[in-house]
Write a protein that holds these residues in place. Structure first.
Motif, mmCIF file in Angstrom:
data_model
loop_
_atom_site.group_PDB
_atom_site.id
_atom_site.type_symbol
_atom_site.label_atom_id
_atom_site.label_comp_id
_atom_site.label_asym_id
_atom_site.label_seq_id
_atom_site.Cartn_x
_atom_site.Cartn_y
_atom_site.Cartn_z
ATOM 1 N N VAL A 127 0.812 -1.214 0.000
ATOM 2 C CA VAL A 127 0.000 0.000 0.000
ATOM 3 C C VAL A 127 0.848 1.269 0.000
ATOM 4 O O VAL A 127 0.565 2.206 -0.750
ATOM 5 N N VAL A 128 1.915 1.277 0.810
ATOM 6 C CA VAL A 128 2.788 2.471 0.823
ATOM 7 C C VAL A 128 3.333 2.762 -0.558
ATOM 8 O O VAL A 128 3.411 3.922 -0.964
ATOM 9 N N ASP A 129 3.720 1.700 -1.261
ATOM 10 C CA ASP A 129 4.289 1.877 -2.599
ATOM 11 C C ASP A 129 3.240 2.393 -3.576
ATOM 12 O O ASP A 129 3.530 3.223 -4.433
ATOM 13 N N ALA A 149 0.666 4.189 -2.776
ATOM 14 C CA ALA A 149 0.365 5.580 -2.403
ATOM 15 C C ALA A 149 1.480 6.525 -2.838
ATOM 16 O O ALA A 149 1.226 7.689 -3.144
ATOM 17 N N ASP A 150 2.699 5.991 -2.878
ATOM 18 C CA ASP A 150 3.848 6.829 -3.231
ATOM 19 C C ASP A 150 3.686 7.397 -4.642
ATOM 20 O O ASP A 150 3.506 6.667 -5.607
ATOM 21 N N SER A 177 -3.664 10.993 0.347
ATOM 22 C CA SER A 177 -3.134 10.344 1.539
ATOM 23 C C SER A 177 -3.204 8.822 1.430
ATOM 24 O O SER A 177 -3.948 8.278 0.625
ATOM 25 N N ARG A 178 -2.436 8.171 2.286
ATOM 26 C CA ARG A 178 -2.416 6.717 2.280
ATOM 27 C C ARG A 178 -3.770 6.110 2.632
ATOM 28 O O ARG A 178 -4.217 5.169 1.958
ATOM 29 N N VAL A 182 -5.921 5.983 -0.324
ATOM 30 C CA VAL A 182 -5.542 4.879 -1.202
ATOM 31 C C VAL A 182 -6.159 3.579 -0.715
ATOM 32 O O VAL A 182 -6.695 2.789 -1.501
ATOM 33 N N SER A 183 -6.104 3.363 0.588
ATOM 34 C CA SER A 183 -6.715 2.161 1.167
ATOM 35 C C SER A 183 -8.187 2.066 0.782
ATOM 36 O O SER A 183 -8.702 0.983 0.471
ATOM 37 N N ASN A 235 2.997 -6.177 5.525
ATOM 38 C CA ASN A 235 2.578 -5.567 4.272
ATOM 39 C C ASN A 235 1.365 -6.258 3.650
ATOM 40 O O ASN A 235 1.276 -7.479 3.659
#
Lengths: 104, 104
Positions: A29-31, A33-34, A39-40, A43-44, A64
């Motif tokens: 998810v971080v990737d 969102a990057d 915001s993250r 994205v979720s 992860n």
DNA sequence: TTTATTAGTAAGTAATAACTTACGGTAAGT
DNA sequence: ACTTACCGTAAGTTATTACTTACTAATAAA
């Protein structure tokens, strides 16, 4: 297959961006969102929609959540749309022929 | 072809209902609106979206605006979406093969 | 065993999309 | 001419969707 879900899922440009990102490789998810301008958590939320439309799946690896495309869901959607367009074009053709006949 | 237009146009259930109505026969706006749970102007607004997505066209006959499916637009959109799904599946396949290779 | 990283959910806000009513313009019927 | 029917657009409202911040829980790293 719920076409409404799929149409809706891909109707949002951000979700399409996410979907296309996942075509390169499965991602956490971080990737995902990057690089996106939101915001993250946002994205979720998008991922949830895509998941419910069965366009993606996830696998939890340690900390992860790795998301990737869902082949079966994509195929189902493609098949649905194939039929959708075929129906439309078939009907179009029938109408055109009817119009021809009416002229005579 | 503009993907945003495509998904957006058919992403709304009312617009899909209108599109499917027009598969039966070309129709004036009143006829399209008849049976739908929304006002006639709302229908006009949906028609505008479908028209801009090139899925329908209209022909003015006296007082009536007769809308019908746009064969060329439908084919263009079908082709675009075919490619869209094909890309997704191609990428999926490439990823799967890469994963296989990585195992070795 | 703290500390950091990852990620989903809740709650509220902001932005967008769909809808309504009111209107104006044009063509058809009387 | 007047009236009726058709339809698009404008303006405002409602409903929906996208977003933010704040929080919690879980695993990984120190």
């Amino acid at each position: 297959m719920n076409s409404q879900l799929a149409f809706n899922a891909l109707g949002d440009p951000t979700r399409r961006a996410i979907f296309e990102k996942l075509q390169h490789r499965p991602m956490a998810v971080v990737d995902i969102a990057d690089g996106l301008p939101i915001s993250r958590p946002a994205v979720s939320q998008h991922l949830k929609v895509l998941k419910e439309a069965k366009l993606i799946t996830l696998k939890t690896v340690g900390n992860n959540n790795i998301y990737k495309l869902n082949r079966d869901g994509i195929i189902a959607m493609r098949n649905y749309l194939d039929q959708f367009w075929e129906d439309a074009l078939t009907n179009f053709k029938a109408l055109a022929e009817q119009t021809e006949k009416d002229k005579k």
